[in-house]
Design a protein around this motif. Structure first.
Motif, PDB file in Angstrom:
ATOM      1  N   GLY A 269      13.759 -22.269  10.504  1.00 41.67           N
ATOM      2  CA  GLY A 269      13.432 -20.897  10.887  1.00 41.67           C
ATOM      3  C   GLY A 269      14.274 -19.865  10.146  1.00 41.67           C
ATOM      4  O   GLY A 269      13.840 -18.719   9.959  1.00 41.67           O
ATOM      5  N   LEU A 270      15.450 -20.257   9.695  1.00 41.41           N
ATOM      6  CA  LEU A 270      16.295 -19.331   8.935  1.00 41.41           C
ATOM      7  C   LEU A 270      15.692 -18.984   7.582  1.00 41.41           C
ATOM      8  O   LEU A 270      16.055 -17.963   6.981  1.00 41.41           O
ATOM      9  CB  LEU A 270      17.692 -19.943   8.718  1.00 41.41           C
ATOM     10  N   MET A 271      14.802 -19.848   7.103  1.00 38.66           N
ATOM     11  CA  MET A 271      14.189 -19.612   5.788  1.00 38.66           C
ATOM     12  C   MET A 271      13.550 -18.225   5.701  1.00 38.66           C
ATOM     13  O   MET A 271      13.603 -17.573   4.670  1.00 38.66           O
ATOM     14  CB  MET A 271      13.106 -20.660   5.505  1.00 38.66           C
ATOM     15  N   VAL A 272      12.912 -17.808   6.797  1.00 35.63           N
ATOM     16  CA  VAL A 272      12.181 -16.540   6.785  1.00 35.63           C
ATOM     17  C   VAL A 272      13.162 -15.364   6.833  1.00 35.63           C
ATOM     18  O   VAL A 272      13.216 -14.541   5.925  1.00 35.63           O
ATOM     19  CB  VAL A 272      11.184 -16.469   7.951  1.00 35.63           C
ATOM     20  N   GLY A 273      13.936 -15.310   7.888  1.00 37.87           N
ATOM     21  CA  GLY A 273      14.778 -14.135   8.105  1.00 37.87           C
ATOM     22  C   GLY A 273      15.815 -13.936   7.016  1.00 37.87           C
ATOM     23  O   GLY A 273      16.171 -12.805   6.691  1.00 37.87           O
ATOM     24  N   ARG A 274      16.311 -15.031   6.470  1.00 36.07           N
ATOM     25  CA  ARG A 274      17.302 -14.899   5.392  1.00 36.07           C
ATOM     26  C   ARG A 274      16.652 -14.968   4.013  1.00 36.07           C
ATOM     27  O   ARG A 274      17.348 -14.952   3.010  1.00 36.07           O
ATOM     28  CB  ARG A 274      18.369 -15.995   5.529  1.00 36.07           C
ATOM     29  N   LYS A 275      15.362 -15.092   3.977  1.00 35.08           N
ATOM     30  CA  LYS A 275      14.606 -15.054   2.712  1.00 35.08           C
ATOM     31  C   LYS A 275      15.117 -16.124   1.750  1.00 35.08           C
ATOM     32  O   LYS A 275      15.485 -15.843   0.611  1.00 35.08           O
ATOM     33  CB  LYS A 275      14.730 -13.675   2.060  1.00 35.08           C
ATOM     34  N   LEU A 276      15.129 -17.340   2.235  1.00 38.14           N
ATOM     35  CA  LEU A 276      15.693 -18.446   1.464  1.00 38.14           C
ATOM     36  C   LEU A 276      14.609 -19.138   0.656  1.00 38.14           C
ATOM     37  O   LEU A 276      13.432 -19.103   1.017  1.00 38.14           O
ATOM     38  CB  LEU A 276      16.335 -19.458   2.420  1.00 38.14           C
ATOM     39  N   SER A 277      15.017 -19.769  -0.413  1.00 45.11           N
ATOM     40  CA  SER A 277      14.079 -20.610  -1.143  1.00 45.11           C
ATOM     41  C   SER A 277      14.677 -21.987  -1.368  1.00 45.11           C
ATOM     42  O   SER A 277      15.889 -22.137  -1.549  1.00 45.11           O
ATOM     43  CB  SER A 277      13.688 -19.981  -2.488  1.00 45.11           C
TER      44      SER A 277
END
Lengths: 343, 343
Positions: A269-277
């Motif tokens: 879920g952190l992928m979205v809010g922290r804009k991770l790739s």
């Protein structure tokens, strides 16, 4: 310069597909008579061969990303050799060549399947299996293309004392990383990372939850993660990412012998809010970077700015023990099997 | 054109931070006297406000990606309104404006915090909260930039009947997708996707394991995944990816009310061998695409090529029920709360 070419060669065959951790009985060393070379072929005496973590995947049925080794057939893999007989104008006797015909002493090969290597002062042939070969290009492509590394980034590398990881961390440092953090599996490796390779911090992942160890080593978070391990390491890295963090996923040695799927990262879920790739990759798709990589890295090696270490085993009969030991983390830097004294 | 501006406005405040699924008691509708506007300010009467899944994150303490709403303070969110009193030369009375001052009937705002919108024939004001607003740009940026969609790709969209998903699937179809597959939560939504929006296939995720349903709907695998749901959907998409598959991670509504971390995808090992990428994003980082998006999508809306549907609730007192219903999937297309008849 023409050696006395033996008519036989020893070759390692896959004897059985392993379930879980491979055993010595899954392999078989055989002596075979090699065919007479025909026009367009060369005979290569191998100097050094590579054992690599990705080879565990080739022991399984079905395609992983390299083709599966067939049971009862000779295995393949990276090897450096010297041409001892040539029936090709393109590849002369005496040439140093890179081949995919590891796991044997001598091979008769179509000349167009080998790459002639330059003889570089200060560069032992075996380095073409490591820092200047597939692992080096893997480090280069993963760091600069997949993870889009830039100066000022905090970089975390798992499996940092391995063939790829040790180069990733040093390349990041040499290109202006704000900090380079590595994980490894023994206190000796950890010391090597910080004392000899210039890592900012390193930890032994046996010393506690990886997320906690990483938070201590990188209190301001990380921007780039180079993953050689997967599993708990990947989850910890996702949790430590700053905004716009980028992960290059190169391997997942923690799972190669797994017989059940490992738990996935619970923090996707952190992928979205922290804009991770997160980007997985295989080095063979990035051969276009090879010329630049060789041009930039060779002087770093000859100058000693980039520290290279090999774990060397001697003789073809040691190839399987070397491979099994590699899968248990028995190497520091690149694991090499020397097949001749001039490797 | 100047309305008779009431001196009071009704506003929704956050009454308590929820644990798990929000309840009506976590919100409070209050009547407050608004301040007199001063130089540089405008008074805006709201026509329509947005409820969006991301707002669930704003109910929690700490930053998710939008700032947390404060307990006992008026909530914020996207809203479209009309200027009824102006003390700014830049924003005249009668202007249609986009604001971040949702969850209320009337707001006194600094003129530079509102964006004047064009009056477009055939475009109701509420569309600026949906297809031509944040959800539309989210679909555009996610599909074309994050997932690097190209003609010929097979595209899978989860939450495909939602405000974002319904646009993603149609944009992919209109730009040459080989196939567009959607998942949704009711048979009616599934029918809407295939019969009215032109999806190639769609399924109700309640009908079985998502991986199995997806494999049936996309027998040749998928190239692009647009994730609004997370969890089991993400794992299924990773498993269905062809080589070089790209995922744009937009949201994870399956976990927004979760009180424990959900299991992560157990197949992250596929990321390496299949050379997959997953990229999380927030639309606000992609505002540079806005002009192109508006230019390209507006004619698709006015021509009817892009089908737009709203689920409309009437009146500010319905804002919280609409939001709670949204989190349970009660919307098809964009959920809108109309606050005035000319919305």
């Amino acid at each position: 310069m023409i050696d006395d070419v033996p008519l036989t060669t020893r070759e390692w065959q896959l004897a059985a597909r392993p379930h879980g951790e491979p055993k010595p009985e899954d392999f078989r060393l055989v002596e075979v008579e090699h065919p007479d070379p025909v026009e367009g072929q060369v005979v290569v005496r191998m100097l050094a061969m590579s054992v690599d973590p990705y080879m565990r995947g080739r022991m399984n049925a079905g395609k992983s990303y390299a083709a599966a080794w067939e049971v009862d057939e000779t295995m393949q893999g990276g090897a450096i050799g010297r041409v001892v007989e040539s029936h090709s104008a393109d590849v002369p006797v005496g040439a140093l060549v890179s081949t995919n015909a590891g796991w044997r002493d001598v091979a008769v090969l179509d000349a167009r399947t080998v790459q002639v290597l330059p003889e570089l002062p200060g560069i032992p042939p075996s380095y073409h299996l490591g820092v200047l070969g597939m692992p080096g290009l893997t480090a280069w492509a993963g760091l600069f293309r997949l993870a889009e590394f830039k100066a000022g980034d905090v970089v975390f590398v798992s499996g940092a004392a391995g063939a790829v990881g040790s180069i990733v961390g040093q390349l990041a440092r040499l290109h202006g990383a704000a900090a380079v953090i590595g994980s490894a599996g023994t206190p000796e490796k950890v010391r090597w990372l910080t004392e000899e390779l210039g890592f900012t911090a390193a930890f032994d992942y046996h010393d506690g939850p990886v997320a906690k160890l990483l938070a201590q080593a990188a209190p301001d978070g990380i921007d780039v993660y180079f993953d050689n391990v997967g599993g708990e390491h990947l989850e910890a890295a996702i949790g430590a990412f700053n905004e716009f963090g980028r992960g290059a996923l190169c391997g997942a040695i923690s799972s190669y012998n797994a017989t059940e799927p490992a738990p996935g990262p619970r923090n996707m879920g952190l992928m979205v809010g922290r804009k991770l790739s997160l980007r997985g990759f295989i080095v063979s798709d990035h051969a276009d970077m090879r010329a630049e990589f060789i041009e930039k890295v060779t002087p770093l090696v000859t100058s000693g700015e980039l520290v290279v270490r090999e774990t060397v085993r001697e003789g073809l009969d040691q190839a399987v023990p070397a491979f099994l030991d590699l899968l248990r983390g028995g190497n520091t830097g690149k694991m090499i099997v020397k097949l001749a004294d001039d490797a």
